[in-house]
Design a protein around this motif. Structure first.
Motif, PDB file in Angstrom:
ATOM      1  N   ALA A 144      15.226   1.115  -2.859  1.00 30.78           N
ATOM      2  CA  ALA A 144      14.707   2.484  -2.816  1.00 30.78           C
ATOM      3  C   ALA A 144      14.321   2.811  -4.253  1.00 30.78           C
ATOM      4  O   ALA A 144      15.160   3.169  -5.076  1.00 30.78           O
ATOM      5  N   HIS A 145      13.024   2.623  -4.535  1.00 29.75           N
ATOM      6  CA  HIS A 145      12.550   2.728  -5.912  1.00 29.75           C
ATOM      7  C   HIS A 145      12.440   4.196  -6.338  1.00 29.75           C
ATOM      8  O   HIS A 145      12.216   5.074  -5.509  1.00 29.75           O
ATOM      9  N   CYS A 146      12.621   4.423  -7.626  1.00 24.22           N
ATOM     10  CA  CYS A 146      12.553   5.772  -8.203  1.00 24.22           C
ATOM     11  C   CYS A 146      13.387   6.758  -7.397  1.00 24.22           C
ATOM     12  O   CYS A 146      12.913   7.812  -6.983  1.00 24.22           O
ATOM     13  N   GLY A 169       5.529  -3.986  -0.702  1.00 25.13           N
ATOM     14  CA  GLY A 169       5.469  -2.564  -1.052  1.00 25.13           C
ATOM     15  C   GLY A 169       4.723  -2.460  -2.370  1.00 25.13           C
ATOM     16  O   GLY A 169       4.277  -3.484  -2.887  1.00 25.13           O
ATOM     17  N   GLU A 170       4.513  -1.338  -2.856  1.00 27.91           N
ATOM     18  CA  GLU A 170       5.258  -0.138  -2.631  1.00 27.91           C
ATOM     19  C   GLU A 170       4.796   0.499  -1.328  1.00 27.91           C
ATOM     20  O   GLU A 170       3.610   0.754  -1.139  1.00 27.91           O
ATOM     21  N   CYS A 171       5.790   0.741  -0.451  1.00 27.09           N
ATOM     22  CA  CYS A 171       5.473   1.331   0.838  1.00 27.09           C
ATOM     23  C   CYS A 171       6.521   2.383   1.182  1.00 27.09           C
ATOM     24  O   CYS A 171       7.595   2.405   0.594  1.00 27.09           O
ATOM     25  N   VAL A 225       0.858  -1.184   0.000  1.00 31.63           N
ATOM     26  CA  VAL A 225       0.000   0.000   0.000  1.00 31.63           C
ATOM     27  C   VAL A 225       0.897   1.238   0.000  1.00 31.63           C
ATOM     28  O   VAL A 225       1.681   1.462   0.926  1.00 31.63           O
ATOM     29  N   HIS A 226       0.782   1.982  -1.075  1.00 27.85           N
ATOM     30  CA  HIS A 226       1.557   3.211  -1.275  1.00 27.85           C
ATOM     31  C   HIS A 226       1.213   4.225  -0.176  1.00 27.85           C
ATOM     32  O   HIS A 226       0.065   4.259   0.283  1.00 27.85           O
ATOM     33  N   PRO A 227       2.178   5.059   0.219  1.00 26.78           N
ATOM     34  CA  PRO A 227       1.865   6.067   1.253  1.00 26.78           C
ATOM     35  C   PRO A 227       0.682   6.974   0.899  1.00 26.78           C
ATOM     36  O   PRO A 227      -0.033   7.428   1.796  1.00 26.78           O
ATOM     37  N   LEU A 259      10.478   0.265  -1.810  1.00 28.20           N
ATOM     38  CA  LEU A 259      10.337   1.489  -1.010  1.00 28.20           C
ATOM     39  C   LEU A 259      10.102   2.738  -1.841  1.00 28.20           C
ATOM     40  O   LEU A 259      10.739   2.921  -2.889  1.00 28.20           O
ATOM     41  N   HIS A 260       9.224   3.585  -1.335  1.00 25.42           N
ATOM     42  CA  HIS A 260       8.955   4.900  -1.937  1.00 25.42           C
ATOM     43  C   HIS A 260       9.213   5.961  -0.875  1.00 25.42           C
ATOM     44  O   HIS A 260       8.761   5.825   0.258  1.00 25.42           O
ATOM     45  N   GLN A 261       9.912   7.007  -1.252  1.00 26.71           N
ATOM     46  CA  GLN A 261      10.150   8.096  -0.301  1.00 26.71           C
ATOM     47  C   GLN A 261      10.226   9.412  -1.051  1.00 26.71           C
ATOM     48  O   GLN A 261      10.934   9.521  -2.046  1.00 26.71           O
TER      49      GLN A 261
HETATM   50 ZN   LIG Z   1       6.833   5.437  -6.047  1.00 27.80          ZN
END
Ligand SMILES: [Zn+2]
Length: 265
Positions: free
Chosen positions: A152-154, A93-95, A64-66, A129-131
């Protein structure tokens, strides 16, 4: 030469009309395997279904995305825990945290993130991971959970963020952001400091269409077919051949996500 797109949102409805053609084109461009990003319970279910229909070529992430963190309530958590155990799911993720758009309250983002790190630990599957704009909280939560396996994606950050992730043991995913001659220039420096066995490539389709495609596509929709543009931009920045980048990133993706080479179907 085989490439692996470690992040494509193929469950997205913009692919509903021509998803099979998109997969065919990707294969012709050498994109042998694709991780289909799950960013909600619904898209995770779709990602798993697609992976089951294209065994060995597509794999799913469950998360679940942030942006959707408010949807991951205590009641919704068991369903995600179950999905994460699915045989086609290779990452959780994407989390993460997104304090740039703040579409879910930050306390709920942190809670949903922590829960998904627990799922990663329980399943033994790496995290996806998305940040954005939340680095300090993000790294603190990763350390608290002793996270060592994931991507650590994108990644669009600076040297300091890069080094913090590498120190934890994480891989770093580079998208077509690096092809952007306006906002991607710093990445062309930062990418030089990523060890080859920690560097992964992704389109993040349908987002982030590389800006240097010629002739320019008629639509803004990105797709895995364009992954070679990302590999070439990374290779140019690092002063390597694109074959070197392709071979190393494919090996790194197979190692992290425990993928067997595709059977060529
Ligand atoms: Zn993302």
């Amino acid at each position: 030469m085989e490439l692996i797109d470690i992040g494509a949102n193929l469950a997205h409805d913009s692919f509903d009309a021509d998803r099979e053609a998109i997969l065919q084109r990707a294969a012709e461009a050498g994109v042998a395997q694709i991780l289909v990003t799950g960013s909600s319970e619904d898209s995770t279910r779709k990602a798993i279904a697609l992976s089951g229909a294209h065994r060995g070529r597509l794999f799913a992430t469950a998360g679940v995305h942030p942006h959707h963190a408010a949807d991951l309530t205590a009641d919704a958590l068991p369903a995600l825990q179950e999905l994460a155990r699915d045989e086609y799911v290779v990452a959780v993720g994407e989390c993460g945290l997104d304090y740039f758009r703040d579409l879910s309250p930050r306390d709920l983002q942190r809670r949903a993130f922590g829960w998904q790190l627990e799922i990663s630990a329980a399943t033994g599957k790496p995290v996806f991971l998305h940040q954005r704009d939340g680095h300090d909280d993000f790294i603190a939560i990763l350390r608290e959970h002793r996270v060592t396996r994931g991507v650590a994606h994108c990644f669009t950050g600076n040297e300091k963020e890069r080094d913090a992730y590498l120190e934890l043991g994480l891989h770093i995913g580079i998208t077509g952001w690096i092809n952007d001659e306006r906002r991607g220039l710093h990445l062309r420096e930062v990418v030089k400091g990523i060890p080859a066995d920690r560097l992964l490539i992704e389109t993040d389709a349908p987002y982030l269409l590389p800006r240097d495609i010629r002739p320019a596509p008629k639509t803004r929709r990105n797709e895995p077919f364009y992954l070679p543009y990302v590999a070439r931009a990374i290779a140019a920045a690092r002063g390597e051949s694109w074959e070197t980048v392709a071979a190393a990133s494919t090996a790194a993706a197979r190692h992290l996500f425990r993928l067997s080479p595709s059977s060529g179907q």
